[in-house]
Write a protein that holds these residues in place. Structure first.
Motif, PDB file in Angstrom:
ATOM      1  N   ASN A 271      -5.634 -79.633  46.858  1.00  0.00           N
ATOM      2  CA  ASN A 271      -4.631 -78.756  46.232  1.00  0.00           C
ATOM      3  C   ASN A 271      -3.323 -79.502  45.990  1.00  0.00           C
ATOM      4  O   ASN A 271      -2.699 -79.371  44.928  1.00  0.00           O
ATOM      5  CB  ASN A 271      -4.378 -77.538  47.117  1.00  0.00           C
ATOM      6  CG  ASN A 271      -5.556 -76.574  47.113  1.00  0.00           C
ATOM      7  OD1 ASN A 271      -6.340 -76.549  46.166  1.00  0.00           O
ATOM      8  ND2 ASN A 271      -5.687 -75.794  48.176  1.00  0.00           N
ATOM      9  N   ALA A 275      -2.476 -79.939  41.984  1.00  0.00           N
ATOM     10  CA  ALA A 275      -1.562 -78.884  41.528  1.00  0.00           C
ATOM     11  C   ALA A 275      -0.530 -79.364  40.509  1.00  0.00           C
ATOM     12  O   ALA A 275      -0.269 -78.657  39.517  1.00  0.00           O
ATOM     13  CB  ALA A 275      -0.869 -78.248  42.729  1.00  0.00           C
ATOM     14  N   TYR A 277      -0.759 -81.251  38.116  1.00  0.00           N
ATOM     15  CA  TYR A 277      -1.358 -81.472  36.798  1.00  0.00           C
ATOM     16  C   TYR A 277      -2.083 -80.228  36.294  1.00  0.00           C
ATOM     17  O   TYR A 277      -2.854 -80.293  35.335  1.00  0.00           O
ATOM     18  CB  TYR A 277      -2.343 -82.648  36.872  1.00  0.00           C
ATOM     19  CG  TYR A 277      -1.748 -83.849  37.578  1.00  0.00           C
ATOM     20  CD1 TYR A 277      -0.812 -84.657  36.947  1.00  0.00           C
ATOM     21  CD2 TYR A 277      -2.106 -84.141  38.899  1.00  0.00           C
ATOM     22  CE1 TYR A 277      -0.253 -85.745  37.609  1.00  0.00           C
ATOM     23  CE2 TYR A 277      -1.553 -85.228  39.561  1.00  0.00           C
ATOM     24  CZ  TYR A 277      -0.626 -86.016  38.918  1.00  0.00           C
ATOM     25  OH  TYR A 277      -0.065 -87.084  39.572  1.00  0.00           O
ATOM     26  N   ASN A 278      -1.821 -79.097  36.958  1.00  0.00           N
ATOM     27  CA  ASN A 278      -2.439 -77.829  36.573  1.00  0.00           C
ATOM     28  C   ASN A 278      -3.964 -77.936  36.568  1.00  0.00           C
ATOM     29  O   ASN A 278      -4.642 -77.447  35.663  1.00  0.00           O
ATOM     30  CB  ASN A 278      -1.934 -77.380  35.192  1.00  0.00           C
ATOM     31  CG  ASN A 278      -2.245 -75.918  34.925  1.00  0.00           C
ATOM     32  OD1 ASN A 278      -2.315 -75.104  35.858  1.00  0.00           O
ATOM     33  ND2 ASN A 278      -2.449 -75.575  33.656  1.00  0.00           N
ATOM     34  N   MET A 279      -4.493 -78.593  37.609  1.00  0.00           N
ATOM     35  CA  MET A 279      -5.939 -78.734  37.755  1.00  0.00           C
ATOM     36  C   MET A 279      -6.380 -78.103  39.071  1.00  0.00           C
ATOM     37  O   MET A 279      -5.585 -77.950  40.003  1.00  0.00           O
ATOM     38  CB  MET A 279      -6.345 -80.214  37.719  1.00  0.00           C
ATOM     39  CG  MET A 279      -6.123 -80.877  36.360  1.00  0.00           C
ATOM     40  SD  MET A 279      -6.770 -82.566  36.285  1.00  0.00           S
ATOM     41  CE  MET A 279      -5.648 -83.418  37.398  1.00  0.00           C
ATOM     42  N   SER A 280      -7.655 -77.743  39.130  1.00  0.00           N
ATOM     43  CA  SER A 280      -8.227 -77.171  40.343  1.00  0.00           C
ATOM     44  C   SER A 280      -9.523 -77.914  40.678  1.00  0.00           C
ATOM     45  O   SER A 280      -9.870 -78.901  40.019  1.00  0.00           O
ATOM     46  CB  SER A 280      -8.496 -75.674  40.165  1.00  0.00           C
ATOM     47  OG  SER A 280      -9.403 -75.460  39.095  1.00  0.00           O
ATOM     48  N   TRP A 281     -10.247 -77.419  41.639  1.00  0.00           N
ATOM     49  CA  TRP A 281     -11.471 -78.097  42.066  1.00  0.00           C
ATOM     50  C   TRP A 281     -12.486 -77.083  42.566  1.00  0.00           C
ATOM     51  O   TRP A 281     -12.153 -75.938  42.872  1.00  0.00           O
ATOM     52  CB  TRP A 281     -11.165 -79.102  43.180  1.00  0.00           C
ATOM     53  CG  TRP A 281     -10.480 -78.469  44.370  1.00  0.00           C
ATOM     54  CD1 TRP A 281      -9.142 -78.266  44.535  1.00  0.00           C
ATOM     55  CD2 TRP A 281     -11.117 -77.906  45.522  1.00  0.00           C
ATOM     56  NE1 TRP A 281      -8.879 -77.625  45.719  1.00  0.00           N
ATOM     57  CE2 TRP A 281     -10.084 -77.401  46.355  1.00  0.00           C
ATOM     58  CE3 TRP A 281     -12.431 -77.783  45.942  1.00  0.00           C
ATOM     59  CZ2 TRP A 281     -10.345 -76.784  47.573  1.00  0.00           C
ATOM     60  CZ3 TRP A 281     -12.698 -77.172  47.163  1.00  0.00           C
ATOM     61  CH2 TRP A 281     -11.651 -76.686  47.964  1.00  0.00           C
ATOM     62  N   GLU A 282     -13.726 -77.500  42.639  1.00  0.00           N
ATOM     63  CA  GLU A 282     -14.774 -76.675  43.222  1.00  0.00           C
ATOM     64  C   GLU A 282     -15.720 -77.568  44.019  1.00  0.00           C
ATOM     65  O   GLU A 282     -15.901 -78.746  43.703  1.00  0.00           O
ATOM     66  CB  GLU A 282     -15.551 -75.928  42.139  1.00  0.00           C
ATOM     67  CG  GLU A 282     -16.287 -76.824  41.160  1.00  0.00           C
ATOM     68  CD  GLU A 282     -17.067 -76.026  40.124  1.00  0.00           C
ATOM     69  OE1 GLU A 282     -17.170 -74.796  40.296  1.00  0.00           O
ATOM     70  OE2 GLU A 282     -17.570 -76.631  39.159  1.00  0.00           O
ATOM     71  N   LYS A 292     -11.558 -79.582  37.900  1.00  0.00           N
ATOM     72  CA  LYS A 292     -11.598 -78.703  36.725  1.00  0.00           C
ATOM     73  C   LYS A 292     -10.195 -78.550  36.148  1.00  0.00           C
ATOM     74  O   LYS A 292      -9.203 -78.561  36.884  1.00  0.00           O
ATOM     75  CB  LYS A 292     -12.128 -77.319  37.106  1.00  0.00           C
ATOM     76  CG  LYS A 292     -13.509 -77.302  37.715  1.00  0.00           C
ATOM     77  CD  LYS A 292     -14.003 -75.878  37.896  1.00  0.00           C
ATOM     78  CE  LYS A 292     -13.069 -75.065  38.766  1.00  0.00           C
ATOM     79  NZ  LYS A 292     -13.554 -73.668  38.953  1.00  0.00           N
ATOM     80  N   ASN A 293     -10.131 -78.404  34.819  1.00  0.00           N
ATOM     81  CA  ASN A 293      -8.865 -78.077  34.164  1.00  0.00           C
ATOM     82  C   ASN A 293      -8.676 -76.567  34.168  1.00  0.00           C
ATOM     83  O   ASN A 293      -9.604 -75.811  33.873  1.00  0.00           O
ATOM     84  CB  ASN A 293      -8.862 -78.578  32.713  1.00  0.00           C
ATOM     85  CG  ASN A 293      -8.807 -80.092  32.639  1.00  0.00           C
ATOM     86  OD1 ASN A 293      -8.094 -80.725  33.404  1.00  0.00           O
ATOM     87  ND2 ASN A 293      -9.575 -80.669  31.718  1.00  0.00           N
ATOM     88  N   ASN A 294      -7.482 -76.115  34.489  1.00  0.00           N
ATOM     89  CA  ASN A 294      -7.216 -74.671  34.496  1.00  0.00           C
ATOM     90  C   ASN A 294      -6.992 -74.153  33.080  1.00  0.00           C
ATOM     91  O   ASN A 294      -6.576 -74.877  32.198  1.00  0.00           O
ATOM     92  CB  ASN A 294      -5.987 -74.371  35.356  1.00  0.00           C
ATOM     93  CG  ASN A 294      -6.287 -74.610  36.831  1.00  0.00           C
ATOM     94  OD1 ASN A 294      -7.443 -74.517  37.249  1.00  0.00           O
ATOM     95  ND2 ASN A 294      -5.253 -74.906  37.607  1.00  0.00           N
TER      96      ASN A 294
END
Length: 294
Positions: A271, A275, A277-282, A292-294
């Motif tokens: 996180n 965060a 770069y406005n990206m998340s993960w799974e 992942k890109n948000n």
């Protein structure tokens, strides 16, 4: 040989320093002390003289019927001294110390001179507690961080290199490759074959000319610190720390990261890194993650 006969012979020797043994008495005495190896060997005269001077104020000479001179008391002197030294050697050996860590284990301990050692996982340190007071020498494998108190030379020996300091903070690593990191003071590093030699100052490492910003290893502080580092390098450091793989990380080579991430919470670490770069993960598997890109 009876004990009474042996005692009688010894009494004669002790009462008369020039007493000469008969051939029969000499053979009896030799048989009685045959368990002492030195009776069948003749050490150099210089060694015998030195041992005799230390342990006895006078020597007793026994004469064989063949007129050969055997310095029995000298042999017994040397045998007694060797027995004492052998006993001391066993006692010193009993002072050997060894610290070992396994997978996902870390261990901190203090050396006799109050120097501090922190072992990373799958590592070991060995030293002799008695000899350490005279020579601050230890042997290690794996990865360890040292905070050395000032004093005589402090030496760390690995299977390939020798690291010498007087008082400093440094880390030695022989995991994937050999490296030494100096966090304070100076460190001398040289290979055992004498082909490599380098003096490290604060912020320098043996395997790179890059200046470090950290005050101690990441695994000691439980966090990684980066300053304008490529995001790919940061994610690779996270993979190595948590023993996981991250998909899609190579898509973001143009990004740089400044900040820290912890070494004890992978969710929080991801996180913090993604965060900005406005990206998340799974999580796609137990040890695999996808960006992942948000």
């Amino acid at each position: 040989m009876k004990e009474v006969e042996l005692i009688n012979i010894l009494e004669k020797i002790s009462s008369d320093e020039r007493y000469t043994l008969s051939f029969e008495e000499e053979m009896h005495l030799k048989e009685a002390f045959s368990h002492i190896p030195l009776l069948d060997e003749k050490p150099g005269e210089n060694v015998l003289d030195e041992m005799e001077e230390r342990l006895f104020s006078k020597s007793i000479i026994f004469e064989k019927s063949e007129k050969r001179i055997i310095h029995w008391r000298r042999y017994l002197s040397v045998a007694a001294l060797i027995a004492v030294l052998f006993g001391c050697g066993l006692w010193i050996k009993s002072m050997d110390m060894k610290f070992v860590t396994g997978n996902n284990e870390q261990l901190a301990f203090v050396l006799p001179d109050k120097s501090e050692v922190k072992l990373n996982e799958n590592s070991s340190v060995e030293y002799n507690k008695f000899l350490f007071y005279f020579n601050r020498n230890i042997e290690m494998k794996g990865e360890a961080y040292y905070v050395v108190t000032k004093g005589r030379k402090f030496t760390v020996e690995t299977p390939t290199h020798l690291i010498s300091v007087l008082g400093t903070r440094f880390m030695v690593s022989e995991t994937d490759r050999f490296d030494v990191f100096c966090y304070e003071g100076k460190v001398l590093v040289e290979s055992l074959d004498k082909r490599e030699k380098k003096i490290l100052t604060k912020g320098r490492s043996f395997g790179s000319d890059k200046v470090m910003q950290e005050n101690q290893p990441n695994w000691v502080s439980h966090k990684y610190v980066f300053n304008s580092a490529p995001l790919v390098d940061v994610l690779e450091a996270l993979e190595e720390e948590y023993k996981v793989s991250i998909e899609n990380k190579n898509y973001y080579k143009e990004f740089v990261f400044t900040g820290t991430f912890p070494t004890n919470d992978i969710s929080l670490a991801l996180n913090i890194i993604l965060a900005p770069y406005n990206m998340s993960w799974e999580q796609v598997q137990s040890n695999k993650y996808r960006i992942k890109n948000n």
